[in-house]
Design a protein around this motif. Structure first.
Motif, PDB file in Angstrom:
ATOM      1  N   VAL A   1       0.890  -1.216   0.029  1.00  0.00           N
ATOM      2  CA  VAL A   1      -0.083  -0.048  -0.138  1.00  0.00           C
ATOM      3  C   VAL A   1       0.878   1.350   0.114  1.00  0.00           C
ATOM      4  O   VAL A   1       0.544   2.362  -0.786  1.00  0.00           O
ATOM      5  CB  VAL A   1      -0.805   0.143   1.314  1.00  0.00           C
ATOM      6  CG1 VAL A   1      -1.615   1.428   1.354  1.00  0.00           C
ATOM      7  CG2 VAL A   1      -1.877  -1.204   1.217  1.00  0.00           C
ATOM      8  N   ALA A   2       1.827   1.406   0.748  1.00  0.00           N
ATOM      9  CA  ALA A   2       2.922   2.520   1.052  1.00  0.00           C
ATOM     10  C   ALA A   2       3.571   2.694  -0.442  1.00  0.00           C
ATOM     11  O   ALA A   2       3.670   3.844  -0.967  1.00  0.00           O
ATOM     12  CB  ALA A   2       3.683   2.112   1.878  1.00  0.00           C
TER      13      ALA A   2
ATOM     14  N   ASN B   1      -4.051  11.457   0.742  1.00  0.00           N
ATOM     15  CA  ASN B   1      -3.545  10.946   1.912  1.00  0.00           C
ATOM     16  C   ASN B   1      -4.675  10.386   2.888  1.00  0.00           C
ATOM     17  O   ASN B   1      -4.332   9.379   3.598  1.00  0.00           O
ATOM     18  CB  ASN B   1      -3.019  12.093   2.981  1.00  0.00           C
ATOM     19  CG  ASN B   1      -2.481  11.890   4.127  1.00  0.00           C
ATOM     20  OD1 ASN B   1      -1.422  11.311   4.419  1.00  0.00           O
ATOM     21  ND2 ASN B   1      -3.182  12.241   5.364  1.00  0.00           N
ATOM     22  N   ASP B   2      -5.769  10.741   2.530  1.00  0.00           N
ATOM     23  CA  ASP B   2      -7.021   9.912   2.900  1.00  0.00           C
ATOM     24  C   ASP B   2      -7.212   8.460   2.525  1.00  0.00           C
ATOM     25  O   ASP B   2      -7.582   7.554   3.429  1.00  0.00           O
ATOM     26  CB  ASP B   2      -8.168  10.595   2.397  1.00  0.00           C
ATOM     27  CG  ASP B   2      -8.415  12.105   3.427  1.00  0.00           C
ATOM     28  OD1 ASP B   2      -7.754  12.307   4.331  1.00  0.00           O
ATOM     29  OD2 ASP B   2      -8.930  12.992   2.721  1.00  0.00           O
ATOM     30  N   LEU B   3      -6.716   8.287   1.321  1.00  0.00           N
ATOM     31  CA  LEU B   3      -6.804   7.162   0.816  1.00  0.00           C
ATOM     32  C   LEU B   3      -5.789   6.101   1.352  1.00  0.00           C
ATOM     33  O   LEU B   3      -6.003   5.010   1.708  1.00  0.00           O
ATOM     34  CB  LEU B   3      -6.424   6.977  -0.699  1.00  0.00           C
ATOM     35  CG  LEU B   3      -6.439   5.805  -1.532  1.00  0.00           C
ATOM     36  CD1 LEU B   3      -7.424   5.008  -1.257  1.00  0.00           C
ATOM     37  CD2 LEU B   3      -5.939   5.971  -2.962  1.00  0.00           C
ATOM     38  N   LEU B   4      -4.522   6.628   1.546  1.00  0.00           N
ATOM     39  CA  LEU B   4      -3.639   5.700   2.506  1.00  0.00           C
ATOM     40  C   LEU B   4      -4.140   5.469   3.682  1.00  0.00           C
ATOM     41  O   LEU B   4      -3.907   4.285   4.217  1.00  0.00           O
ATOM     42  CB  LEU B   4      -2.171   6.791   2.499  1.00  0.00           C
ATOM     43  CG  LEU B   4      -1.143   6.086   3.465  1.00  0.00           C
ATOM     44  CD1 LEU B   4      -0.732   4.990   2.886  1.00  0.00           C
ATOM     45  CD2 LEU B   4      -0.071   7.110   3.457  1.00  0.00           C
ATOM     46  N   SER B   5      -4.878   6.608   4.374  1.00  0.00           N
ATOM     47  CA  SER B   5      -5.117   6.170   5.878  1.00  0.00           C
ATOM     48  C   SER B   5      -6.477   5.357   5.760  1.00  0.00           C
ATOM     49  O   SER B   5      -6.285   4.108   6.760  1.00  0.00           O
ATOM     50  CB  SER B   5      -5.655   7.451   6.538  1.00  0.00           C
ATOM     51  OG  SER B   5      -4.565   8.559   6.608  1.00  0.00           O
TER      52      SER B   5
ATOM     53  N   SER C   1     -16.356  -2.624  12.570  1.00  0.00           N
ATOM     54  CA  SER C   1     -15.634  -1.544  11.950  1.00  0.00           C
ATOM     55  C   SER C   1     -14.803  -1.880  10.438  1.00  0.00           C
ATOM     56  O   SER C   1     -14.692  -0.978   9.696  1.00  0.00           O
ATOM     57  CB  SER C   1     -14.330  -1.130  12.568  1.00  0.00           C
ATOM     58  OG  SER C   1     -13.204  -1.993  13.043  1.00  0.00           O
ATOM     59  N   LEU C   2     -14.917  -3.170  10.351  1.00  0.00           N
ATOM     60  CA  LEU C   2     -14.399  -3.873   9.229  1.00  0.00           C
ATOM     61  C   LEU C   2     -15.242  -2.990   7.663  1.00  0.00           C
ATOM     62  O   LEU C   2     -14.472  -2.470   6.793  1.00  0.00           O
ATOM     63  CB  LEU C   2     -14.434  -5.032   9.097  1.00  0.00           C
ATOM     64  CG  LEU C   2     -12.888  -5.841   9.618  1.00  0.00           C
ATOM     65  CD1 LEU C   2     -12.990  -7.280   9.399  1.00  0.00           C
ATOM     66  CD2 LEU C   2     -12.061  -5.300   8.434  1.00  0.00           C
ATOM     67  N   PRO C   3     -16.422  -3.449   7.825  1.00  0.00           N
ATOM     68  CA  PRO C   3     -17.238  -2.713   6.787  1.00  0.00           C
ATOM     69  C   PRO C   3     -17.213  -1.252   6.381  1.00  0.00           C
ATOM     70  O   PRO C   3     -17.453  -0.770   5.615  1.00  0.00           O
ATOM     71  CB  PRO C   3     -18.796  -3.263   6.853  1.00  0.00           C
ATOM     72  CG  PRO C   3     -18.787  -3.371   8.425  1.00  0.00           C
ATOM     73  CD  PRO C   3     -17.456  -3.886   8.685  1.00  0.00           C
ATOM     74  N   ARG C   4     -16.899  -0.508   7.643  1.00  0.00           N
ATOM     75  CA  ARG C   4     -16.703   0.874   7.560  1.00  0.00           C
ATOM     76  C   ARG C   4     -15.543   1.156   6.975  1.00  0.00           C
ATOM     77  O   ARG C   4     -15.374   2.106   6.108  1.00  0.00           O
ATOM     78  CB  ARG C   4     -16.747   1.506   9.229  1.00  0.00           C
ATOM     79  CG  ARG C   4     -17.887   1.034   9.919  1.00  0.00           C
ATOM     80  CD  ARG C   4     -18.938   1.901   9.435  1.00  0.00           C
ATOM     81  NE  ARG C   4     -20.459   1.762  10.148  1.00  0.00           N
ATOM     82  CZ  ARG C   4     -21.287   2.373  10.105  1.00  0.00           C
ATOM     83  NH1 ARG C   4     -21.424   3.812   9.490  1.00  0.00           N
ATOM     84  NH2 ARG C   4     -22.164   2.038  10.876  1.00  0.00           N
ATOM     85  N   PHE C   5     -14.287   0.609   7.317  1.00  0.00           N
ATOM     86  CA  PHE C   5     -13.190   0.766   6.595  1.00  0.00           C
ATOM     87  C   PHE C   5     -13.196   0.480   4.837  1.00  0.00           C
ATOM     88  O   PHE C   5     -12.553   1.198   4.302  1.00  0.00           O
ATOM     89  CB  PHE C   5     -12.114  -0.158   7.482  1.00  0.00           C
ATOM     90  CG  PHE C   5     -11.709   0.400   8.832  1.00  0.00           C
ATOM     91  CD1 PHE C   5     -11.424   1.714   8.793  1.00  0.00           C
ATOM     92  CD2 PHE C   5     -11.555  -0.610   9.672  1.00  0.00           C
ATOM     93  CE1 PHE C   5     -11.396   2.291  10.157  1.00  0.00           C
ATOM     94  CE2 PHE C   5     -11.057   0.149  11.089  1.00  0.00           C
ATOM     95  CZ  PHE C   5     -11.006   1.368  11.396  1.00  0.00           C
ATOM     96  N   ASP C   6     -13.786  -0.576   4.812  1.00  0.00           N
ATOM     97  CA  ASP C   6     -13.958  -0.963   3.427  1.00  0.00           C
ATOM     98  C   ASP C   6     -14.818   0.009   2.569  1.00  0.00           C
ATOM     99  O   ASP C   6     -14.393   0.496   1.518  1.00  0.00           O
ATOM    100  CB  ASP C   6     -14.522  -2.296   3.255  1.00  0.00           C
ATOM    101  CG  ASP C   6     -13.712  -3.596   3.777  1.00  0.00           C
ATOM    102  OD1 ASP C   6     -12.425  -3.337   3.728  1.00  0.00           O
ATOM    103  OD2 ASP C   6     -14.026  -4.599   3.951  1.00  0.00           O
ATOM    104  N   ALA C   7     -15.677   0.684   3.144  1.00  0.00           N
ATOM    105  CA  ALA C   7     -16.490   1.602   2.481  1.00  0.00           C
ATOM    106  C   ALA C   7     -15.548   2.986   2.347  1.00  0.00           C
ATOM    107  O   ALA C   7     -15.736   3.750   1.592  1.00  0.00           O
ATOM    108  CB  ALA C   7     -17.808   1.939   3.379  1.00  0.00           C
ATOM    109  N   ALA C   8     -14.736   3.194   3.597  1.00  0.00           N
ATOM    110  CA  ALA C   8     -14.110   4.269   3.553  1.00  0.00           C
ATOM    111  C   ALA C   8     -12.884   4.316   2.341  1.00  0.00           C
ATOM    112  O   ALA C   8     -12.688   5.254   1.740  1.00  0.00           O
ATOM    113  CB  ALA C   8     -13.177   4.634   4.815  1.00  0.00           C
ATOM    114  N   VAL C   9     -12.460   3.138   2.175  1.00  0.00           N
ATOM    115  CA  VAL C   9     -11.657   2.708   0.895  1.00  0.00           C
ATOM    116  C   VAL C   9     -12.204   3.242  -0.293  1.00  0.00           C
ATOM    117  O   VAL C   9     -11.638   3.865  -1.410  1.00  0.00           O
ATOM    118  CB  VAL C   9     -10.933   1.382   1.120  1.00  0.00           C
ATOM    119  CG1 VAL C   9      -9.825   1.046  -0.201  1.00  0.00           C
ATOM    120  CG2 VAL C   9      -9.957   1.293   2.173  1.00  0.00           C
ATOM    121  N   ALA C  10     -13.371   2.698  -0.578  1.00  0.00           N
ATOM    122  CA  ALA C  10     -13.943   2.776  -1.691  1.00  0.00           C
ATOM    123  C   ALA C  10     -14.482   4.248  -1.959  1.00  0.00           C
ATOM    124  O   ALA C  10     -14.397   4.625  -3.176  1.00  0.00           O
ATOM    125  CB  ALA C  10     -15.443   1.953  -1.946  1.00  0.00           C
ATOM    126  N   ALA C  11     -14.770   4.995  -0.889  1.00  0.00           N
ATOM    127  CA  ALA C  11     -15.101   6.247  -1.131  1.00  0.00           C
ATOM    128  C   ALA C  11     -14.007   7.104  -1.315  1.00  0.00           C
ATOM    129  O   ALA C  11     -13.715   7.945  -2.138  1.00  0.00           O
ATOM    130  CB  ALA C  11     -15.767   6.891   0.329  1.00  0.00           C
TER     131      ALA C  11
END
Length: 381
Positions: free
Chosen positions: A34-35, A271-275, A234-244
């Motif tokens: 990812v980095a 930077n948001d995508l990295l996080s 929190s896993l579906p939240r993180f996956d949704a954050a990655v897609a967004a």
């Protein structure tokens, strides 16, 4: 039996350590990827910014901002590569060699509810079992110390038939003696009574240690279960954050090309995508490691969950001559001995804790919105 329980505890802890090292090695390799991907993305943005700067379409601060984020990304790549090497060294320390290839993680058995896990841990948790066996041993030591103060009765019998004088076999003497002997200490200066009190105090302490081992087990089990529940939510939240974040980066790059957004917006979204990707990778690895930890806390973690090897069973080893020890009187005396020793030890005043859940957070759930699965405009509607 206490030593066997400690062996099982070490066995399950080793399985947990190896699996956790394997999971974290996979996690660090994925974070390194990812980095590196974010670095390549910022590298392309740097090249585009320099090209636009040469065409007088961007300014020197734009180039500096891009270089700032690019160098930070390069530092993360170097750090994440070092994390991979550290995790690989940890795996080699436990297993003895580096992994040849990283296979997908096997599926773990589904976990029951926390109340069922508590009940299973009461039976299978090796730490709690070892403390119970230690308490049983110290309880027997009380009976042993009390037996030292009691009279010891023994019987004897002998028969003799021998010639009266050497070198002749005509005249013989014959004798038979039978008797009962009783030994009992009359005065020991308080040594035996002191030993009995010390044995009782040790057993009272061991009874407390059993409850402490039970509380430690329930604390670890509740903590790992709560973390696993939180990560699972929190896993579906993180996956949704990655897609967004991926959609936002694509849109902001287009808007920046059209002049609607600035370069700073593009860098912020990158930077948001990295996080988001980092949080998603860490959450998935932590979820698997915590699943293993819950199985370990309940005492039901087995090697056959991860390989074709069978779990170690000490009962399958040959016992040699131990089965014959104490015969022929052992089957008769052992039940009588247990009956005499269990009733002679006081019960410790232990406050046993069996609460299933914490009541302080009932009715205080956080007001969270549903997971966003589409564009922002659709979710807002």
């Amino acid at each position: 039996m206490a030593v066997r329980a400690k062996l099982e505890e070490a066995n399950q802890q080793m399985i947990s350590d190896v699996v956790t090292a394997y999971v974290f090695l996979q996690r660090d390799i994925e974070l390194y990827a990812v980095a590196s991907e974010i670095y390549q993305l910022l590298l392309r943005q740097r090249d585009q910014t320099l090209s636009r700067y040469r065409l007088r379409d961007s300014t020197a601060p734009d180039v500096d901002q891009t270089l700032n984020r690019l160098e930070l990304a390069a530092g993360r790549v170097i750090s994440s590569r070092a994390d991979v090497l550290v995790s690989a060294a940890r795996y080699r320390n436990l297993v003895g060699r580096y992994p040849d290839s990283l296979s997908p993680l096997p599926a773990l058995p589904n976990l029951p509810v926390l109340e069922t896990l508590y009940a299973q841990a009461e039976t299978y948790n090796p730490t709690l079992a070892a403390s119970k066996f230690a308490e049983t041993a110290s309880r027997a030591a009380v009976a042993t110390a009390r037996a030292e103060m009691m009279p010891q009765v023994s019987g004897y019998a002998s028969a003799l038939r021998a010639p009266i004088t050497p070198y002749q076999n005509r005249y013989r003497q014959e004798s038979v003696s039978v008797g009962v002997r009783m030994n009992m200490p009359l005065y020991t200066g308080g040594q035996m009574s002191s030993a009995l009190r010390a044995a009782k105090d040790r057993n009272l302490a061991d009874q407390q240690f059993v409850e402490q081992a039970r509380r430690d087990m329930r604390e670890r089990l509740a903590a790992d279960w709560s973390r696993l529940e939180a990560i699972g939510g929190s896993l579906p939240r993180f996956d949704a954050a990655v897609a967004a974040a991926e959609r936002a980066l694509d849109g902001v790059e287009r808007q920046e090309t059209a002049g609607i957004r600035t370069l700073r917006d593009v860098l912020d979204v990158t930077n948001d995508l990295l996080s988001a990707r980092t949080a998603a990778v860490q959450a998935r690895s932590d979820a698997y490691a915590l699943h293993v930890a819950v199985l370990r806390d309940a005492g039901i973690l087995r090697i056959d969950m991860f390989s074709r090897d069978r779990a170690d069973d000490p009962n399958m080893r040959p016992r040699g001559q131990s089965k014959a020890a104490g015969l022929p009187l052992r089957p008769l005396l052992e039940p009588l001995d247990r009956l005499a020793q269990t009733a002679s030890v006081p019960k410790a005043r232990v406050q046993i804790e069996y609460a299933l859940e914490f009541e302080g957070l009932k009715g205080k759930e956080a007001p969270l919105q549903p997971v966003s699965k589409g564009p922002l405009t659709e979710w807002a509607q």
